[in-house]
Design a protein around this motif. Structure first.
Motif, mmCIF file in Angstrom:
data_model
loop_
_atom_site.group_PDB
_atom_site.id
_atom_site.type_symbol
_atom_site.label_atom_id
_atom_site.label_comp_id
_atom_site.label_asym_id
_atom_site.label_seq_id
_atom_site.Cartn_x
_atom_site.Cartn_y
_atom_site.Cartn_z
ATOM 1 N N TYR A 37 0.770 -1.200 -0.021
ATOM 2 C CA TYR A 37 0.032 -0.061 0.025
ATOM 3 C C TYR A 37 0.849 1.278 0.079
ATOM 4 O O TYR A 37 1.394 1.611 0.988
ATOM 5 C CB TYR A 37 -0.985 -0.084 1.279
ATOM 6 C CG TYR A 37 -1.830 -1.299 1.096
ATOM 7 C CD1 TYR A 37 -3.074 -1.242 0.426
ATOM 8 C CD2 TYR A 37 -1.600 -2.438 1.768
ATOM 9 C CE1 TYR A 37 -3.851 -2.356 0.396
ATOM 10 C CE2 TYR A 37 -2.337 -3.724 1.414
ATOM 11 C CZ TYR A 37 -3.366 -3.534 1.165
ATOM 12 O OH TYR A 37 -4.251 -4.714 0.883
ATOM 13 N N VAL A 38 1.422 1.598 -1.144
ATOM 14 C CA VAL A 38 2.229 2.872 -1.176
ATOM 15 C C VAL A 38 1.542 4.205 -0.730
ATOM 16 O O VAL A 38 0.286 4.296 -0.905
ATOM 17 C CB VAL A 38 2.623 2.855 -2.787
ATOM 18 C CG1 VAL A 38 3.327 4.243 -2.986
ATOM 19 C CG2 VAL A 38 2.998 1.772 -3.712
ATOM 20 N N GLY A 39 2.585 4.668 0.010
ATOM 21 C CA GLY A 39 2.101 5.927 0.728
ATOM 22 C C GLY A 39 1.270 5.583 2.172
ATOM 23 O O GLY A 39 0.881 6.560 2.727
ATOM 24 N N ASN A 40 0.814 4.563 2.554
ATOM 25 C CA ASN A 40 0.335 4.195 3.804
ATOM 26 C C ASN A 40 1.224 3.716 4.596
ATOM 27 O O ASN A 40 1.412 2.548 4.948
ATOM 28 C CB ASN A 40 -0.859 3.388 3.636
ATOM 29 C CG ASN A 40 -1.845 3.282 4.636
ATOM 30 O OD1 ASN A 40 -1.311 3.576 5.797
ATOM 31 N ND2 ASN A 40 -2.847 2.518 4.507
ATOM 32 N N SER A 41 1.803 4.491 5.456
ATOM 33 C CA SER A 41 2.913 3.986 6.570
ATOM 34 C C SER A 41 2.093 3.360 7.740
ATOM 35 O O SER A 41 3.235 2.568 8.462
ATOM 36 C CB SER A 41 3.845 5.359 7.087
ATOM 37 O OG SER A 41 2.883 5.975 7.767
ATOM 38 N N THR A 42 0.935 3.426 7.953
ATOM 39 C CA THR A 42 0.183 2.432 8.818
ATOM 40 C C THR A 42 -0.058 1.111 8.544
ATOM 41 O O THR A 42 -0.724 0.645 9.311
ATOM 42 C CB THR A 42 -0.571 3.447 9.826
ATOM 43 O OG1 THR A 42 -1.766 3.796 8.922
ATOM 44 C CG2 THR A 42 -0.164 4.682 10.331
ATOM 45 N N SER A 122 -2.505 -8.857 2.978
ATOM 46 C CA SER A 122 -3.408 -7.634 2.516
ATOM 47 C C SER A 122 -3.938 -7.281 3.750
ATOM 48 O O SER A 122 -4.166 -7.782 4.652
ATOM 49 C CB SER A 122 -4.470 -8.438 1.545
ATOM 50 O OG SER A 122 -5.557 -9.069 2.218
ATOM 51 N N GLU A 123 -4.554 -5.908 3.648
ATOM 52 C CA GLU A 123 -5.101 -5.414 4.594
ATOM 53 C C GLU A 123 -6.432 -6.049 5.089
ATOM 54 O O GLU A 123 -6.606 -6.073 6.444
ATOM 55 C CB GLU A 123 -5.351 -3.721 4.384
ATOM 56 C CG GLU A 123 -4.315 -2.995 4.527
ATOM 57 C CD GLU A 123 -3.538 -3.112 5.758
ATOM 58 O OE1 GLU A 123 -3.863 -2.667 6.746
ATOM 59 O OE2 GLU A 123 -2.262 -3.355 5.697
ATOM 60 N N ARG A 124 -7.191 -6.477 4.212
ATOM 61 C CA ARG A 124 -8.571 -7.201 4.458
ATOM 62 C C ARG A 124 -8.043 -8.454 5.257
ATOM 63 O O ARG A 124 -8.659 -8.811 6.298
ATOM 64 C CB ARG A 124 -9.088 -7.771 3.132
ATOM 65 C CG ARG A 124 -10.352 -8.327 3.320
ATOM 66 C CD ARG A 124 -11.057 -8.602 2.291
ATOM 67 N NE ARG A 124 -11.633 -7.220 1.999
ATOM 68 C CZ ARG A 124 -12.035 -6.976 0.717
ATOM 69 N NH1 ARG A 124 -11.709 -7.643 -0.537
ATOM 70 N NH2 ARG A 124 -12.619 -5.774 0.548
ATOM 71 N N ALA A 125 -6.963 -9.251 4.832
ATOM 72 C CA ALA A 125 -6.528 -10.477 5.468
ATOM 73 C C ALA A 125 -6.004 -10.223 7.036
ATOM 74 O O ALA A 125 -6.506 -10.808 7.871
ATOM 75 C CB ALA A 125 -5.701 -11.261 4.746
ATOM 76 N N LEU A 126 -5.467 -8.949 7.079
ATOM 77 C CA LEU A 126 -4.923 -8.801 8.427
ATOM 78 C C LEU A 126 -5.844 -8.019 9.237
ATOM 79 O O LEU A 126 -5.382 -7.829 10.578
ATOM 80 C CB LEU A 126 -3.374 -7.997 8.186
ATOM 81 C CG LEU A 126 -2.335 -8.768 7.366
ATOM 82 C CD1 LEU A 126 -1.493 -7.797 7.374
ATOM 83 C CD2 LEU A 126 -2.092 -9.912 8.037
ATOM 84 N N SER A 127 -6.795 -7.511 8.759
ATOM 85 C CA SER A 127 -7.591 -6.364 9.673
ATOM 86 C C SER A 127 -9.037 -6.571 9.746
ATOM 87 O O SER A 127 -9.677 -6.433 10.421
ATOM 88 C CB SER A 127 -7.204 -5.142 9.042
ATOM 89 O OG SER A 127 -6.204 -4.718 9.268
ATOM 90 N N ARG A 128 -9.672 -7.257 8.571
ATOM 91 C CA ARG A 128 -11.007 -7.597 8.571
ATOM 92 C C ARG A 128 -11.505 -9.094 8.486
ATOM 93 O O ARG A 128 -12.461 -9.448 8.854
ATOM 94 C CB ARG A 128 -11.596 -6.797 7.580
ATOM 95 C CG ARG A 128 -11.485 -5.220 7.604
ATOM 96 C CD ARG A 128 -12.182 -4.409 6.594
ATOM 97 N NE ARG A 128 -11.210 -4.563 5.370
ATOM 98 C CZ ARG A 128 -11.248 -3.839 4.567
ATOM 99 N NH1 ARG A 128 -11.642 -2.568 4.846
ATOM 100 N NH2 ARG A 128 -10.370 -4.149 3.391
ATOM 101 N N ASN A 129 -10.624 -9.936 7.689
ATOM 102 C CA ASN A 129 -11.435 -11.418 7.537
ATOM 103 C C ASN A 129 -11.100 -11.905 8.731
ATOM 104 O O ASN A 129 -10.304 -11.728 9.688
ATOM 105 C CB ASN A 129 -10.503 -12.118 6.152
ATOM 106 C CG ASN A 129 -10.869 -11.384 5.052
ATOM 107 O OD1 ASN A 129 -11.717 -10.513 4.763
ATOM 108 N ND2 ASN A 129 -9.872 -11.565 4.197
ATOM 109 N N ILE A 130 -11.955 -13.307 8.633
ATOM 110 C CA ILE A 130 -11.855 -14.336 9.777
ATOM 111 C C ILE A 130 -10.733 -15.166 8.964
ATOM 112 O O ILE A 130 -11.059 -15.773 8.132
ATOM 113 C CB ILE A 130 -13.017 -14.988 10.173
ATOM 114 C CG1 ILE A 130 -14.011 -13.959 10.698
ATOM 115 C CG2 ILE A 130 -12.836 -16.212 11.195
ATOM 116 C CD1 ILE A 130 -15.343 -14.418 11.194
ATOM 117 N N GLU A 131 -9.512 -15.193 9.298
ATOM 118 C CA GLU A 131 -8.561 -16.041 9.016
ATOM 119 C C GLU A 131 -7.825 -16.753 10.161
ATOM 120 O O GLU A 131 -7.923 -16.237 11.503
ATOM 121 C CB GLU A 131 -7.102 -14.990 8.476
ATOM 122 C CG GLU A 131 -7.742 -14.049 7.650
ATOM 123 C CD GLU A 131 -7.838 -14.728 6.015
ATOM 124 O OE1 GLU A 131 -7.322 -15.908 5.848
ATOM 125 O OE2 GLU A 131 -8.223 -14.136 5.213
#
Length: 156
Positions: A37-42, A122-131
């Motif tokens: 995610y270019v430009g997103n340091s967080t 991916s942000e989805r896998a690390l923050s939203r999905n049930i993984e």
């Protein structure tokens, strides 16, 4: 004796990041998808990328194989861009041979521990999905998965 830890949304990111940062000799990565995610340091993915760069600076050998075969051209371009980024940083990275469809999500740390499961980077896998993934300290298992990784690495 092996040790197994269940990794869910609350501990996957920190376990992966800490494992990369504490690696002494090698990190091998075999992934379906690695979004940057270019430009997103967080971004958690970018923080993992930063950990890989720090490990590389400590002379830890990093090898990355990403899937090349997707249903959409855009998804393939994401992995291609990630490979190019890491190569520009001096890290060994490549797309899998077109005949291979990589769906694995595995990190091999120092050929002694494995993080294996459903998490893509991916942000989805690390923050939203049930993984769910597993952190497994088992030298024999790590060696066996390293052999598979090396076979894929050598496939033209």
């Amino acid at each position: 004796m092996s040790s197994i830890i269940l990794l869910k949304s609350d501990n996957y990111f920190s376990t992966l990041r800490d494992s990369i940062l504490s690696a002494q000799s090698s990190v091998q990565i075999l992934l379906y998808q690695f979004n940057r995610y270019v430009g997103n340091s967080t971004s958690k993915v970018n923080l993992i990328t930063h950990a890989l760069l720090k490990a590389h600076q400590k002379n830890v050998s990093i090898q990355i194989i990403l899937n090349t075969s997707f249903h959409s051209k855009q998804a393939g371009q994401v992995n291609q861009s990630t490979v190019e980024f890491f190569r520009h940083q001096g890290i060994s990275a490549r797309l899998a041979s077109p005949g291979l469809r990589i769906h694995a999500k595995v990190f091999i740390i120092d050929q002694s521990a494995v993080i294996l499961g459903s998490h893509n980077l991916s942000e989805r896998a690390l923050s939203r999905n049930i993984e769910l993934s597993l952190y497994i300290e088992d030298k024999l298992l790590a060696e066996e998965i390293t052999q598979l990784f090396n076979q894929i690495w050598k496939t033209p």
